[in-house]
Motif scaffolding. Structure first.
Motif, PDB file in Angstrom:
ATOM      1  N   PRO A  61      28.539 -65.975 -70.439  1.00 51.34           N
ATOM      2  CA  PRO A  61      27.872 -67.249 -70.167  1.00 51.34           C
ATOM      3  C   PRO A  61      27.170 -67.793 -71.419  1.00 51.34           C
ATOM      4  O   PRO A  61      27.056 -67.120 -72.448  1.00 51.34           O
ATOM      5  N   GLY A  62      26.641 -69.003 -71.279  1.00 49.87           N
ATOM      6  CA  GLY A  62      25.845 -69.612 -72.342  1.00 49.87           C
ATOM      7  C   GLY A  62      26.552 -70.764 -73.004  1.00 49.87           C
ATOM      8  O   GLY A  62      27.710 -70.646 -73.396  1.00 49.87           O
ATOM      9  N   SER A  63      25.830 -71.879 -73.145  1.00 48.20           N
ATOM     10  CA  SER A  63      26.457 -73.101 -73.654  1.00 48.20           C
ATOM     11  C   SER A  63      25.864 -73.617 -74.954  1.00 48.20           C
ATOM     12  O   SER A  63      26.431 -74.540 -75.543  1.00 48.20           O
ATOM     13  N   GLU A  64      24.744 -73.080 -75.417  1.00 48.14           N
ATOM     14  CA  GLU A  64      24.203 -73.574 -76.692  1.00 48.14           C
ATOM     15  C   GLU A  64      23.571 -72.428 -77.475  1.00 48.14           C
ATOM     16  O   GLU A  64      22.957 -71.530 -76.919  1.00 48.14           O
ATOM     17  N   PHE A  65      23.740 -72.517 -78.800  1.00 50.22           N
ATOM     18  CA  PHE A  65      23.311 -71.417 -79.665  1.00 50.22           C
ATOM     19  C   PHE A  65      23.065 -71.951 -81.068  1.00 50.22           C
ATOM     20  O   PHE A  65      23.418 -73.088 -81.413  1.00 50.22           O
ATOM     21  N   ALA A  66      22.469 -71.105 -81.889  1.00 51.28           N
ATOM     22  CA  ALA A  66      22.317 -71.387 -83.314  1.00 51.28           C
ATOM     23  C   ALA A  66      22.471 -70.084 -84.074  1.00 51.28           C
ATOM     24  O   ALA A  66      22.138 -69.006 -83.573  1.00 51.28           O
ATOM     25  N   GLY A  67      22.995 -70.180 -85.293  1.00 53.56           N
ATOM     26  CA  GLY A  67      23.209 -68.979 -86.076  1.00 53.56           C
ATOM     27  C   GLY A  67      23.778 -69.294 -87.444  1.00 53.56           C
ATOM     28  O   GLY A  67      23.572 -70.401 -87.971  1.00 53.56           O
ATOM     29  N   VAL A  68      24.506 -68.338 -88.002  1.00 59.66           N
ATOM     30  CA  VAL A  68      25.048 -68.460 -89.350  1.00 59.66           C
ATOM     31  C   VAL A  68      26.556 -68.244 -89.290  1.00 59.66           C
ATOM     32  O   VAL A  68      27.034 -67.306 -88.637  1.00 59.66           O
ATOM     33  N   VAL A  69      27.293 -69.093 -89.978  1.00 59.37           N
ATOM     34  CA  VAL A  69      28.753 -68.990 -89.998  1.00 59.37           C
ATOM     35  C   VAL A  69      29.167 -67.693 -90.688  1.00 59.37           C
ATOM     36  O   VAL A  69      28.748 -67.412 -91.818  1.00 59.37           O
ATOM     37  N   ALA A  70      30.007 -66.903 -89.991  1.00 60.93           N
ATOM     38  CA  ALA A  70      30.477 -65.625 -90.534  1.00 60.93           C
ATOM     39  C   ALA A  70      31.925 -65.680 -90.988  1.00 60.93           C
ATOM     40  O   ALA A  70      32.332 -64.900 -91.854  1.00 60.93           O
ATOM     41  N   GLU A  71      32.713 -66.588 -90.399  1.00 64.23           N
ATOM     42  CA  GLU A  71      34.143 -66.656 -90.720  1.00 64.23           C
ATOM     43  C   GLU A  71      34.662 -68.016 -90.285  1.00 64.23           C
ATOM     44  O   GLU A  71      34.214 -68.567 -89.268  1.00 64.23           O
ATOM     45  N   VAL A  72      35.600 -68.563 -91.057  1.00 59.04           N
ATOM     46  CA  VAL A  72      36.232 -69.824 -90.683  1.00 59.04           C
ATOM     47  C   VAL A  72      37.744 -69.678 -90.764  1.00 59.04           C
ATOM     48  O   VAL A  72      38.276 -68.915 -91.586  1.00 59.04           O
ATOM     49  N   ALA A  73      38.454 -70.404 -89.907  1.00 58.26           N
ATOM     50  CA  ALA A  73      39.909 -70.434 -89.994  1.00 58.26           C
ATOM     51  C   ALA A  73      40.330 -71.153 -91.267  1.00 58.26           C
ATOM     52  O   ALA A  73      39.558 -71.932 -91.853  1.00 58.26           O
ATOM     53  N   ASP A  74      41.564 -70.912 -91.712  1.00 57.08           N
ATOM     54  CA  ASP A  74      42.033 -71.452 -92.992  1.00 57.08           C
ATOM     55  C   ASP A  74      42.004 -72.974 -93.035  1.00 57.08           C
ATOM     56  O   ASP A  74      41.852 -73.562 -94.114  1.00 57.08           O
ATOM     57  N   ASP A  75      42.120 -73.637 -91.898  1.00 62.82           N
ATOM     58  CA  ASP A  75      42.190 -75.097 -91.889  1.00 62.82           C
ATOM     59  C   ASP A  75      40.825 -75.762 -91.703  1.00 62.82           C
ATOM     60  O   ASP A  75      40.740 -76.984 -91.624  1.00 62.82           O
ATOM     61  N   VAL A  76      39.752 -74.990 -91.644  1.00 62.97           N
ATOM     62  CA  VAL A  76      38.414 -75.548 -91.411  1.00 62.97           C
ATOM     63  C   VAL A  76      37.738 -75.849 -92.738  1.00 62.97           C
ATOM     64  O   VAL A  76      37.631 -74.976 -93.609  1.00 62.97           O
ATOM     65  N   THR A  77      37.270 -77.086 -92.893  1.00 60.39           N
ATOM     66  CA  THR A  77      36.557 -77.504 -94.106  1.00 60.39           C
ATOM     67  C   THR A  77      35.176 -78.065 -93.814  1.00 60.39           C
ATOM     68  O   THR A  77      34.379 -78.262 -94.735  1.00 60.39           O
TER      69      THR A  77
END
Length: 326
Positions: A61-77
């Motif tokens: 469950p859970g719909s909202e959060f905050a944190g730090v990006v750990a990994e991105v897909a190759d097409d994400v800029t």
């Protein structure tokens, strides 16, 4: 990773914290190490399978959060590893890691704490879109907010005040009303203290322009009756558990507009207003002109207690889960 998991539908105590595999990352997605997540009433409904859309079990469950990006897909800029972000999704927030599309994330202003960011997204965005675009609140309007001690209600009190309206807060206890007053409400009504219809007549003898209703139930009709001619009533949700039945003769006689707001469909169908409102709201957060009221902070292990607070209507403002040590 550790996560709260719902394996069968029911009350909040069907949720348990477990060790589970981290979700896989696919095209267009971002993995976030979650520092904090906020509990909202729809989370309770989704666990109970009482929401408009079902989440197949098992799910986090859970719909909202905050944190730090750990990994991105190759097409994400749009975001990069190490960025501090806030995000929303249908489910998945009550975990040490969340995977969402890059479009569901926003970079955080450097001064904004992760708990504040987690508590800000759903309630303040809902309230601002309702006030700014659905009810079209103007400076000088008289706005009645039901459920003014809850997440959306308290955000509506604060944001209506920022927009220049005068706010009448309606809540179930003096403690909730005191908090609403601290965020700008100038008239306070405890609906458990007597007849709500008469109480609103007493404090608003000339009537109101707008009613924001995230509660429904028995509060809706007396609040609607407070509207003056051409007033706007916006239904946002049914935290009472009861969908109200409105006598349409009241609408006819006063020329009232009854409007509805559901976040996902509204964002899809009103993209121009949505984008403008999002930018305005983030500027208000970055400038410190608005901030969520966090009434309770609990660890992930106490997720059931956090959800029970919200389910029972005992929360004042937002309930936040501290998850990571970011």
């Amino acid at each position: 990773m550790r996560a709260a998991v719902c394996r069968s539908y029911g009350p909040p105590d069907v949720v348990a914290v477990e060790e589970v595999d981290a979700p896989a990352l696919t095209t267009g997605q971002v993995r976030v190490r979650v520092g904090a997540a906020a509990v909202n009433f729809p989370d309770v409904l989704i666990v109970a399978n009482s929401y408009q859309v079902s989440a197949p079990t098992p799910f986090v469950p859970g719909s909202e959060f905050a944190g730090v990006v750990a990994e991105v897909a190759d097409d994400v800029t749009a975001v990069a590893v190490g960025d501090r972000v806030m995000g929303t999704g249908f489910v998945g927030a009550f975990a040490e890691e969340a995977v969402v599309s890059s479009e569901a994330l926003r970079r955080l202003p450097s001064a904004v704490d992760l708990s504040v960011a987690a508590a800000f997204g759903v309630a303040h965005r809902t309230a601002y879109h309702v006030l700014r675009s659905v009810a079209r609140v103007q400076a000088g309007d008289e706005v009645v907010v039901l459920g003014a001690g809850g997440g959306v209600g308290l955000a509506a009190v604060q944001l209506a005040t920022v927009l220049g309206a005068s706010v009448t807060a309606v809540a179930s206890s003096q403690a909730k009303l005191d908090v609403a007053s601290s965020y700008g409400a100038t008239r306070l009504v405890n609906h458990r203290a007597g007849d709500l219809r008469q109480a609103l007549k007493d404090v608003l003898p000339d009537g109101s322009d707008v009613v924001v209703d995230p509660v429904g139930g028995d509060l809706a009709e007396p609040a609607l009756r407070s509207l003056r001619r051409h007033g706007r009533f916006v239904t946002v949700g049914y935290a009472s558990g009861t969908i109200p039945r409105i006598p349409l003769n009241l609408v006819l006689l006063k020329g009232i507009s009854i409007l509805g707001f559901e976040f996902r469909s509204w964002a899809e169908h009103e993209p121009v207003d949505f984008a403008r409102n999002e930018e305005e709201l983030m500027s208000l957060l970055a400038d410190g002109r608005v901030t969520p009221h966090i009434g309770s902070v609990l660890p992930l292990d106490e997720v059931v207690a956090a959800m029970q607070l919200v389910a029972a209507g005992r929360a004042v403002g937002k309930v936040v889960l501290r998850i990571g040590t970011i």
